[in-house]
Design a protein around this motif. Structure first.
Motif, PDB file in Angstrom:
ATOM      1  N   ALA A   1      -3.362 -21.512   2.232  1.00 60.04           N
ATOM      2  CA  ALA A   1      -4.556 -22.135   1.662  1.00 60.04           C
ATOM      3  C   ALA A   1      -4.674 -21.816   0.178  1.00 60.04           C
ATOM      4  N   LEU A   2      -4.598 -20.539  -0.182  1.00 62.07           N
ATOM      5  CA  LEU A   2      -4.730 -20.170  -1.595  1.00 62.07           C
ATOM      6  C   LEU A   2      -3.524 -20.642  -2.408  1.00 62.07           C
ATOM      7  N   GLY A   3      -2.370 -20.723  -1.776  1.00 61.54           N
ATOM      8  CA  GLY A   3      -1.193 -21.220  -2.477  1.00 61.54           C
ATOM      9  C   GLY A   3      -1.270 -22.689  -2.829  1.00 61.54           C
ATOM     10  N   SER A   4      -2.201 -23.408  -2.187  1.00 70.74           N
ATOM     11  CA  SER A   4      -2.353 -24.843  -2.470  1.00 70.74           C
ATOM     12  C   SER A   4      -3.246 -25.112  -3.682  1.00 70.74           C
ATOM     13  N   ILE A   5      -3.896 -24.086  -4.208  1.00 72.84           N
ATOM     14  CA  ILE A   5      -4.802 -24.265  -5.346  1.00 72.84           C
ATOM     15  C   ILE A   5      -4.007 -24.640  -6.597  1.00 72.84           C
ATOM     16  N   ARG A   6      -4.441 -25.669  -7.282  1.00 76.24           N
ATOM     17  CA  ARG A   6      -3.777 -26.122  -8.505  1.00 76.24           C
ATOM     18  C   ARG A   6      -4.553 -25.744  -9.761  1.00 76.24           C
ATOM     19  N   ALA A   7      -5.800 -25.361  -9.607  1.00 80.99           N
ATOM     20  CA  ALA A   7      -6.648 -25.050 -10.765  1.00 80.99           C
ATOM     21  C   ALA A   7      -6.151 -23.825 -11.510  1.00 80.99           C
ATOM     22  N   ARG A   8      -6.374 -23.826 -12.829  1.00 77.18           N
ATOM     23  CA  ARG A   8      -6.221 -22.594 -13.598  1.00 77.18           C
ATOM     24  C   ARG A   8      -7.323 -21.656 -13.108  1.00 77.18           C
ATOM     25  N   THR A   9      -6.941 -20.474 -12.670  1.00 75.11           N
ATOM     26  CA  THR A   9      -7.894 -19.636 -11.952  1.00 75.11           C
ATOM     27  C   THR A   9      -8.042 -18.262 -12.581  1.00 75.11           C
ATOM     28  N   ALA A  10      -9.303 -17.831 -12.718  1.00 70.17           N
ATOM     29  CA  ALA A  10      -9.633 -16.464 -13.108  1.00 70.17           C
ATOM     30  C   ALA A  10     -10.395 -15.835 -11.956  1.00 70.17           C
ATOM     31  N   VAL A  11      -9.889 -14.728 -11.443  1.00 73.75           N
ATOM     32  CA  VAL A  11     -10.548 -13.966 -10.400  1.00 73.75           C
ATOM     33  C   VAL A  11     -11.067 -12.688 -11.049  1.00 73.75           C
ATOM     34  N   VAL A  12     -12.391 -12.519 -11.040  1.00 76.47           N
ATOM     35  CA  VAL A  12     -13.020 -11.423 -11.782  1.00 76.47           C
ATOM     36  C   VAL A  12     -13.778 -10.525 -10.805  1.00 76.47           C
ATOM     37  N   ALA A  13     -13.321  -9.286 -10.673  1.00 69.95           N
ATOM     38  CA  ALA A  13     -13.920  -8.325  -9.763  1.00 69.95           C
ATOM     39  C   ALA A  13     -14.801  -7.344 -10.517  1.00 69.95           C
ATOM     40  N   GLY A  14     -15.742  -6.735  -9.811  1.00 69.94           N
ATOM     41  CA  GLY A  14     -16.559  -5.667 -10.374  1.00 69.94           C
ATOM     42  C   GLY A  14     -15.978  -4.327  -9.946  1.00 69.94           C
ATOM     43  N   ARG A  15     -15.821  -3.425 -10.889  1.00 73.67           N
ATOM     44  CA  ARG A  15     -15.165  -2.156 -10.597  1.00 73.67           C
ATOM     45  C   ARG A  15     -15.777  -1.436  -9.391  1.00 73.67           C
ATOM     46  N   HIS A  16     -17.109  -1.471  -9.269  1.00 74.56           N
ATOM     47  CA  HIS A  16     -17.777  -0.727  -8.206  1.00 74.56           C
ATOM     48  C   HIS A  16     -18.491  -1.638  -7.210  1.00 74.56           C
ATOM     49  N   ASP A  17     -17.980  -2.871  -7.030  1.00 72.49           N
ATOM     50  CA  ASP A  17     -18.556  -3.800  -6.067  1.00 72.49           C
ATOM     51  C   ASP A  17     -18.238  -3.316  -4.654  1.00 72.49           C
TER      52      ASP A  17
ATOM     53  N   ALA B   1     -18.873 -18.070  -5.669  1.00 73.42           N
ATOM     54  CA  ALA B   1     -17.415 -17.959  -5.756  1.00 73.42           C
ATOM     55  C   ALA B   1     -16.771 -18.450  -4.462  1.00 73.42           C
ATOM     56  N   GLN B   2     -17.383 -18.133  -3.321  1.00 68.16           N
ATOM     57  CA  GLN B   2     -16.858 -18.612  -2.047  1.00 68.16           C
ATOM     58  C   GLN B   2     -16.784 -20.135  -2.036  1.00 68.16           C
ATOM     59  N   GLN B   3     -17.836 -20.782  -2.530  1.00 68.35           N
ATOM     60  CA  GLN B   3     -17.833 -22.240  -2.588  1.00 68.35           C
ATOM     61  C   GLN B   3     -16.786 -22.752  -3.565  1.00 68.35           C
ATOM     62  N   GLY B   4     -16.577 -22.014  -4.667  1.00 66.26           N
ATOM     63  CA  GLY B   4     -15.539 -22.399  -5.614  1.00 66.26           C
ATOM     64  C   GLY B   4     -14.157 -22.372  -4.987  1.00 66.26           C
ATOM     65  N   TYR B   5     -13.864 -21.314  -4.239  1.00 67.71           N
ATOM     66  CA  TYR B   5     -12.587 -21.249  -3.531  1.00 67.71           C
ATOM     67  C   TYR B   5     -12.442 -22.417  -2.562  1.00 67.71           C
ATOM     68  N   GLN B   6     -13.528 -22.717  -1.827  1.00 67.49           N
ATOM     69  CA  GLN B   6     -13.453 -23.802  -0.853  1.00 67.49           C
ATOM     70  C   GLN B   6     -13.186 -25.129  -1.537  1.00 67.49           C
ATOM     71  N   TRP B   7     -13.835 -25.371  -2.660  1.00 65.69           N
ATOM     72  CA  TRP B   7     -13.588 -26.577  -3.452  1.00 65.69           C
ATOM     73  C   TRP B   7     -12.119 -26.690  -3.823  1.00 65.69           C
ATOM     74  N   ALA B   8     -11.567 -25.604  -4.391  1.00 64.37           N
ATOM     75  CA  ALA B   8     -10.206 -25.644  -4.921  1.00 64.37           C
ATOM     76  C   ALA B   8      -9.166 -25.800  -3.822  1.00 64.37           C
ATOM     77  N   VAL B   9      -9.476 -25.317  -2.611  1.00 63.34           N
ATOM     78  CA  VAL B   9      -8.571 -25.484  -1.475  1.00 63.34           C
ATOM     79  C   VAL B   9      -8.697 -26.878  -0.878  1.00 63.34           C
ATOM     80  N   ASP B  10      -9.925 -27.352  -0.694  1.00 66.22           N
ATOM     81  CA  ASP B  10     -10.139 -28.655  -0.052  1.00 66.22           C
ATOM     82  C   ASP B  10      -9.826 -29.828  -0.969  1.00 66.22           C
ATOM     83  N   HIS B  11     -10.051 -29.650  -2.267  1.00 62.50           N
ATOM     84  CA  HIS B  11      -9.870 -30.750  -3.226  1.00 62.50           C
ATOM     85  C   HIS B  11      -9.118 -30.256  -4.460  1.00 62.50           C
ATOM     86  N   PRO B  12      -7.862 -29.853  -4.297  1.00 61.29           N
ATOM     87  CA  PRO B  12      -7.113 -29.291  -5.434  1.00 61.29           C
ATOM     88  C   PRO B  12      -6.937 -30.257  -6.595  1.00 61.29           C
TER      89      PRO B  12
END
Length: 339
Positions: free
Chosen positions: A265-281, A130-141
């Motif tokens: 940085a996150l505001g520059s993302i253009r992708a349709r994005t789903a952020v999925v958390a684990g309740r007890h992560d 997921a970290q790499q996914g965020y980096q992709w979407a920020v660096d190459h929107p």
């Protein structure tokens, strides 16, 4: 279903830290068929310590190889792509740190030069993936249509860094640590490493409800020794440290052009994005992930109800969590491309 694997030659790669990996290579495998328009590609970067066989269960239950061309890419430092164990890289003690920007740059070259892919239909990533996914979407929107980030954040939090530093200390406190590497297997350090990992990766409820006893009565010590330790002993410990250092340094807003401004940085993302958390992560908390999701234009935020803790994002043997992930991905596919 078509399945293939390979190694892509990158040549000499200069890292963000200033060091150069000579004749670097990126290991990958793919599932399904790339269509003529090269518009059905899904990238799945590996997570901490994972090799493709550890995470490719998603092909079928979550990602459909009949519709999409799915590429699993091994991050630098994981033992399959160029790593300290190859003798071509050192550790932070000698100035070597691989950033996720380095991983993304290498992956982009693989996709472009090996497959002719300029735009990804989706990036699907868990934890360090997921970290790499965020980096992709920020660096190459302009190159990411959809982004599904599971149990991972765009910046490593201070609390998460403490966990990582405890793992690093477990290895470097071993008698076999030389200051730059190891002169033997650091078994004492690895045992402590596994204990720390087991206490964080699964939730308090996981242990409190006795899920670790699913295969029969066993002590906590034996549980860690038989279920956790082997996963780390298979790795060169230098690679374990290198991946920790990548995780520790992770911040999509670092450097130009955002200079530490995570909201920008996150505001520059253009992708349709789903952020999925684990309740007890315990690594990437619901609050941390929700805060970041609110900074991404139009992002959907969801929570997986599970006692698996961090592993709710990689539920290899748990159909209920798999169903939740599949539903989240299908909702993302239903959205039109923004590009």
């Amino acid at each position: 279903m078509s399945v293939s694997s390979g190694s892509f030659a990158l040549g000499d790669v200069e890292l963000q830290c200033g060091r150069t990996i000579p004749q670097a290579q990126l290991s990958y495998c793919s599932f399904g068929t790339l269509n003529g328009e090269r518009s059905n590609a899904v990238l799945y970067p590996t997570s901490y310590g994972a090799h493709p066989g550890d995470i490719d269960w998603v092909v079928g239950p979550v990602l459909n190889p009949d519709r999409h061309f799915i590429v699993i890419v091994n991050m630098l430092g994981n033992g399959l792509s160029s790593s300290p164990s190859d003798g071509v890289m050192g550790l932070a003690e000698t100035g070597w740190v691989v950033s996720h920007r380095d991983n993304v740059s290498a992956q982009r070259r693989l996709l472009r030069e090996q497959f002719g892919i300029e735009r990804l239909a989706m990036i699907y990533g868990w934890s360090m993936g997921a970290q790499q996914g965020y980096q992709w979407a920020v660096d190459h929107p302009e190159a990411v249509e959809r982004l599904c980030c599971l149990c991972g954040t765009a910046r490593t939090s201070p609390h998460n860094q403490l966990f990582l530093l405890s793992l690093r200390q477990a290895l470097t406190a071993d008698p076999h640590w030389t200051g730059e590497g190891f002169d033997g297997e650091p078994l004492q350090g690895l045992c402590t490493f596994a204990l720390i990992y087991a206490s964080w990766a699964a939730s308090q409820r996981f242990y409190g409800e006795g899920h670790h006893l699913a295969e029969g009565p066993i002590s906590l010590g034996d549980y860690v020794e038989t279920r956790w330790l082997p996963a780390y002993r298979r790795h060169d410990p230098r690679n374990l440290i290198a991946m920790l250092d990548t995780w520790l340094a992770h911040d999509v807003a670092a450097g130009a052009p955002h200079q530490g401004d995570l909201a920008a940085a996150l505001g520059s993302i253009r992708a349709r994005t789903a952020v999925v958390a684990g309740r007890h992560d315990l690594y990437f908390t619901v609050d941390d992930m929700a805060t970041e999701a609110a900074l991404i234009p139009g992002a959907q935020f969801e929570v997986i109800e599970s006692v698996l803790g961090h592993r709710a994002g990689n539920p290899r043997d748990s159909p209920p969590e798999q169903a939740q992930l599949r539903a989240a991905v299908e909702r993302l596919w239903a959205l039109p491309s923004p590009l």
